[in-house]
Enzyme design. Structure first.
Site, PDB file in Angstrom:
ATOM      1  N   LYS A 105     -30.156   1.635  53.350  1.00 30.47           N
ATOM      2  CA  LYS A 105     -28.783   1.241  53.844  1.00 30.47           C
ATOM      3  C   LYS A 105     -28.879   0.812  55.435  1.00 30.47           C
ATOM      4  O   LYS A 105     -28.390  -0.207  55.734  1.00 30.47           O
ATOM      5  CB  LYS A 105     -27.993   2.625  53.786  1.00 30.47           C
ATOM      6  CG  LYS A 105     -26.564   2.688  54.348  1.00 30.47           C
ATOM      7  CD  LYS A 105     -25.654   3.537  54.150  1.00 30.47           C
ATOM      8  CE  LYS A 105     -24.459   3.404  54.805  1.00 30.47           C
ATOM      9  NZ  LYS A 105     -23.602   4.624  55.083  1.00 30.47           N
ATOM     10  N   LYS A 113     -36.066  13.307  62.889  1.00 27.04           N
ATOM     11  CA  LYS A 113     -36.700  11.603  63.058  1.00 27.04           C
ATOM     12  C   LYS A 113     -36.958  11.566  64.646  1.00 27.04           C
ATOM     13  O   LYS A 113     -38.128  10.972  64.958  1.00 27.04           O
ATOM     14  CB  LYS A 113     -35.455  10.766  62.787  1.00 27.04           C
ATOM     15  CG  LYS A 113     -35.216  10.784  61.273  1.00 27.04           C
ATOM     16  CD  LYS A 113     -33.940   9.741  61.045  1.00 27.04           C
ATOM     17  CE  LYS A 113     -33.422   9.897  59.793  1.00 27.04           C
ATOM     18  NZ  LYS A 113     -32.275   9.127  59.199  1.00 27.04           N
ATOM     19  N   GLU A 119     -40.115   5.711  56.887  1.00 30.31           N
ATOM     20  CA  GLU A 119     -40.828   5.367  55.661  1.00 30.31           C
ATOM     21  C   GLU A 119     -40.765   4.192  54.914  1.00 30.31           C
ATOM     22  O   GLU A 119     -41.652   3.669  54.388  1.00 30.31           O
ATOM     23  CB  GLU A 119     -40.307   6.664  54.742  1.00 30.31           C
ATOM     24  CG  GLU A 119     -40.585   8.079  55.358  1.00 30.31           C
ATOM     25  CD  GLU A 119     -39.547   8.784  56.177  1.00 30.31           C
ATOM     26  OE1 GLU A 119     -38.700   7.864  56.819  1.00 30.31           O
ATOM     27  OE2 GLU A 119     -39.264  10.052  56.000  1.00 30.31           O
ATOM     28  N   GLY A 168     -25.231   6.812  51.587  1.00 31.11           N
ATOM     29  CA  GLY A 168     -26.837   6.707  51.225  1.00 31.11           C
ATOM     30  C   GLY A 168     -26.714   7.538  49.824  1.00 31.11           C
ATOM     31  O   GLY A 168     -27.404   6.874  48.470  1.00 31.11           O
ATOM     32  N   ARG A 169     -26.401   8.720  49.668  1.00 31.49           N
ATOM     33  CA  ARG A 169     -26.574   9.440  48.523  1.00 31.49           C
ATOM     34  C   ARG A 169     -25.586   9.113  47.191  1.00 31.49           C
ATOM     35  O   ARG A 169     -25.382   9.713  46.329  1.00 31.49           O
ATOM     36  CB  ARG A 169     -26.545  10.865  48.705  1.00 31.49           C
ATOM     37  CG  ARG A 169     -25.388  11.427  49.620  1.00 31.49           C
ATOM     38  CD  ARG A 169     -25.566  12.711  50.218  1.00 31.49           C
ATOM     39  NE  ARG A 169     -24.488  13.123  51.071  1.00 31.49           N
ATOM     40  CZ  ARG A 169     -24.704  12.855  52.411  1.00 31.49           C
ATOM     41  NH1 ARG A 169     -25.550  12.319  52.918  1.00 31.49           N
ATOM     42  NH2 ARG A 169     -23.598  13.371  53.150  1.00 31.49           N
ATOM     43  N   HIS A 174     -40.895  28.458  31.115  1.00 28.16           N
ATOM     44  CA  HIS A 174     -42.236  28.692  31.107  1.00 28.16           C
ATOM     45  C   HIS A 174     -42.879  28.965  32.596  1.00 28.16           C
ATOM     46  O   HIS A 174     -44.101  28.996  32.724  1.00 28.16           O
ATOM     47  CB  HIS A 174     -43.025  28.146  30.282  1.00 28.16           C
ATOM     48  CG  HIS A 174     -42.548  28.094  28.737  1.00 28.16           C
ATOM     49  ND1 HIS A 174     -42.971  29.234  27.824  1.00 28.16           N
ATOM     50  CD2 HIS A 174     -41.841  27.467  28.108  1.00 28.16           C
ATOM     51  CE1 HIS A 174     -42.527  28.983  26.857  1.00 28.16           C
ATOM     52  NE2 HIS A 174     -41.839  28.035  26.883  1.00 28.16           N
ATOM     53  N   GLU A 234     -27.244  17.686  51.146  1.00 22.82           N
ATOM     54  CA  GLU A 234     -27.058  16.904  52.380  1.00 22.82           C
ATOM     55  C   GLU A 234     -25.657  16.643  52.481  1.00 22.82           C
ATOM     56  O   GLU A 234     -24.990  16.630  53.542  1.00 22.82           O
ATOM     57  CB  GLU A 234     -27.824  15.359  52.123  1.00 22.82           C
ATOM     58  CG  GLU A 234     -27.835  14.651  53.220  1.00 22.82           C
ATOM     59  CD  GLU A 234     -28.750  13.363  53.188  1.00 22.82           C
ATOM     60  OE1 GLU A 234     -29.952  13.489  53.735  1.00 22.82           O
ATOM     61  OE2 GLU A 234     -28.340  12.470  52.450  1.00 22.82           O
TER      62      GLU A 234
HETATM   63  O1  F6P Z   1     -32.443  10.883  56.613  1.00 21.76           O
HETATM   64  C1  F6P Z   1     -31.267  11.131  55.633  1.00 21.76           C
HETATM   65  C2  F6P Z   1     -31.137   9.554  54.896  1.00 21.76           C
HETATM   66  O2  F6P Z   1     -30.258   9.187  56.023  1.00 21.76           O
HETATM   67  C3  F6P Z   1     -30.183   9.848  53.730  1.00 21.76           C
HETATM   68  O3  F6P Z   1     -29.035  10.183  53.838  1.00 21.76           O
HETATM   69  C4  F6P Z   1     -30.337   8.530  53.264  1.00 21.76           C
HETATM   70  O4  F6P Z   1     -30.235   8.515  51.597  1.00 21.76           O
HETATM   71  C5  F6P Z   1     -31.920   8.362  53.402  1.00 21.76           C
HETATM   72  O5  F6P Z   1     -31.950   8.822  54.644  1.00 21.76           O
HETATM   73  C6  F6P Z   1     -32.352   6.911  53.353  1.00 21.76           C
HETATM   74  O6  F6P Z   1     -31.666   6.171  54.321  1.00 21.76           O
HETATM   75  P1  F6P Z   1     -31.776   4.692  54.195  1.00 21.76           P
HETATM   76  O7  F6P Z   1     -31.212   4.074  52.962  1.00 21.76           O
HETATM   77  O8  F6P Z   1     -30.635   3.992  55.446  1.00 21.76           O
HETATM   78  O9  F6P Z   1     -32.954   4.308  54.367  1.00 21.76           O
END
Ligand code: F6P
Length: 517
Positions: free
Chosen positions: A194, A487, A200, A254-255, A371, A340
């Site tokens: 987003k 972050k 990452e 995002g979620r 289990h 979140e």
């Molecule tokens: O750091 C949490 C977050 O912002 C989530 O809310 C989001 O889904 C995820 O990181 C990834 O963010 P992006 O889609 O901006 O890479």
């Protein structure tokens, strides 16, 4: 928040037996069971009676739940700290948004992703002259968990298409595994982010491009990349062909983004029609949420049951036990969606609590989890309500394994409810060890079958029930400020600027060699 009426009912019911409650008659069962959009929700194993339920509905009315639901669905500013609405339902053609700017934008972007998915699937998109055989989604959090869940859940429904793989981790091994065995010329990478600024995702995206350049050449590597982002300019600046940058607006959290261009890998891998059916199922739940009366509204009832367990009975956690191999990622998905969204203790107006926020959510697949950690649920010192999620078709299946799966699920709910008292006279040594206290509540959610539509409805149910909870707790479910500090501190470490860090962290970094002492 605290609610005196709810707490009084919780005190009243604290000592009552769940078995007696479950046998209290038709009126209670009918109030606690309801069906919608191919799902059945059964809360008859909860520590609730009609009076406590009435208090929950009263609490919901007092907090203006139905008005706030309407505000959400019609594009009101429900995310005050970021000054925007939450309109992921627009991607499901939610009736409330017909004719709106949001609906128009969605129609355009859906046509674009569908056309691209069809090009990839037909072999018309072949940047190195061969048909794409593998799609690797690079993303994290909401840009990973939704696509990953749906890809697995609907793999039995997929129309023939490229294989789907996922990269979320910074561990180089993740990318290595995602491309292993593939023909580099037949890979499409989708960078889903987003913000298009997530460390990452960007680092993995760059590593993927370097890897591909080593195989198809630096000139061609870029052509194997598409992006899904609410920051299309950043995606273009990253080097992705502007024609392959699929955008979505910042009012998609995002979620909550699996419905948007973030679902592009699914649209390609499962097929656009399967992806559309998935969204149709969610729309059926949206319509139900929008129109069913409070007492017969599944997201409202589900949300209020979870509120009851959280602030009435003060249980800190909830376990999600999915009895389907294809729902292996469901608990992870709900974990982000709920924790979140509801892991906050500041009210919408910025006052500190006293809300505890939502529950800790964790879980896994039945019967495997029976289990592993179910021992803790049956005899541990804490009570954690369980959501059993199963497939109705399995109960009457001609396949003995499916019937056994359903029987296991039903048996676990019964065992948690009743427990077992072993007679000391018969087993003097082991009676205490073998006895189980029972009195442990659960809900049962049955999907008629696992289909694109019921999966869409299941996810939408949980999105809406999270909103219901947020209204009662008076918190904003659509922001996530709590993830920011980590972050910033990571950047500090990588930049070597740790003068303000605590002594323990400084020593760790010096000891391990990341930063010289
Ligand atoms: O750091 C949490 C977050 O912002 C989530 O809310 C989001 O889904 C995820 O990181 C990834 O963010 P992006 O889609 O901006 O890479």
């Amino acid at each position: 928040m605290s609610d005196t009426a709810l707490n009084a009912h919780a005190d009243r019911l604290a000592g009552s037996s769940l078995r007696d409650l479950a046998e209290a008659g038709e009126i209670r069962s009918q109030a606690l069971t309801l069906s919608a959009a191919g799902l059945e929700f059964d809360a008859t194993k909860q520590r609730l009676d009609p009076d406590a339920l009435a208090a929950l509905f009263e609490c919901a009315r007092a907090r203006g739940l139905e008005g706030k639901r309407d505000m959400l669905l019609s594009g009101g500013i429900v995310n005050a700290t970021e000054g925007r609405p939450a309109l992921h339902m627009a991607y499901r053609q939610c009736g409330h948004l017909e004719g709106s700017d949001a609906a128009a934008l969605v129609t355009r972007t859906q046509a674009e992703t569908r056309a691209f998915a069809e090009r990839v699937r037909s072999g018309d998109f072949a940047p190195s002259g061969v048909t794409i055989e593998r799609v690797v989604n690079i993303g994290i959090g909401g840009s990973d968990l939704g696509p990953r869940l749906v890809a697995d859940a609907l793999s039995d429904h997929a129309e023939d298409g490229p294989e789907l793989r996922f990269v979320a981790s910074l561990d180089p091994s993740d990318l290595k595994h995602a491309v292993a065995g593939a023909n580099p010329a037949a890979i499409l990478f989708i960078v889903a982010s987003k913000s298009f600024s997530t460390q990452e995702t960007l680092m993995s995206g760059e590593a993927a491009r370097d890897w591909l350049a080593g195989h198809v050449g630096p000139d061609r590597a870029g052509a194997h990349f598409a992006a899904a982002s609410a920051a299309p300019d950043k995606a273009k600046a990253f080097g992705i062909d502007p024609a392959l940058v699929f955008d979505f607006p910042d009012w998609v959290g995002g979620r909550y983004s699996v419905w948007s261009a973030v679902g592009l890998a699914l649209e390609i891998g499962l097929g656009p029609d399967v992806f559309e059916a998935f969204r149709d199922g969610a729309r059926a739940m949206d319509e139900h949420f929008a129109t069913a009366p409070l007492e017969r509204n599944m997201p409202m009832l589900k949300g209020l049951v979870d509120v009851w367990n959280r602030i009435g009975l003060e249980y800190p956690a909830r376990c999600v036990a999915a009895y389907s191999a294809r729902l292996g990622k469901l608990a992870d998905y709900f974990q982000q969606l709920e924790m979140e969204s509801l892991g906050k203790s500041v009210t919408v107006d910025g006052k500190p609590g006293p809300t505890p926020g939502g529950a800790l959510v964790w879980g896994g697949n039945g019967t495997e989890i029976q289990h592993s950690f179910f021992q803790w649920l049956h005899q541990g010192g804490d009570i954690v309500p369980v959501d059993f999620i199963g497939i109705r078709r399995h109960f009457a299946s001609t396949d003995a394994r499916e019937r056994a799966l359903a029987a296991n699920m039903a048996a676990q709910g019964a065992a948690l409810l009743d427990g077992r008292k072993v007679d000391r006279a018969l087993e003097p040594e082991l009676a205490a060890h073998k006895s189980m206290p029972g009195g442990r509540p659960s809900s049962t959610l049955l999907l008629d079958d696992l289909t694109p539509k019921t999966l869409g409805a299941l996810i939408a149910l949980h999105e809406h029930k999270v909103f219901v909870e947020s209204v009662i707790y008076d918190i904003n479910p659509f922001d996530q400020w709590g993830v920011e500090l980590g972050k910033v501190l990571t950047k500090g470490i990588l930049d070597g600027d740790i003068s303000s860090y605590d002594a323990s962290t400084k020593a760790l970094l010096a000891r391990t060699g990341l930063i010289a002492d």
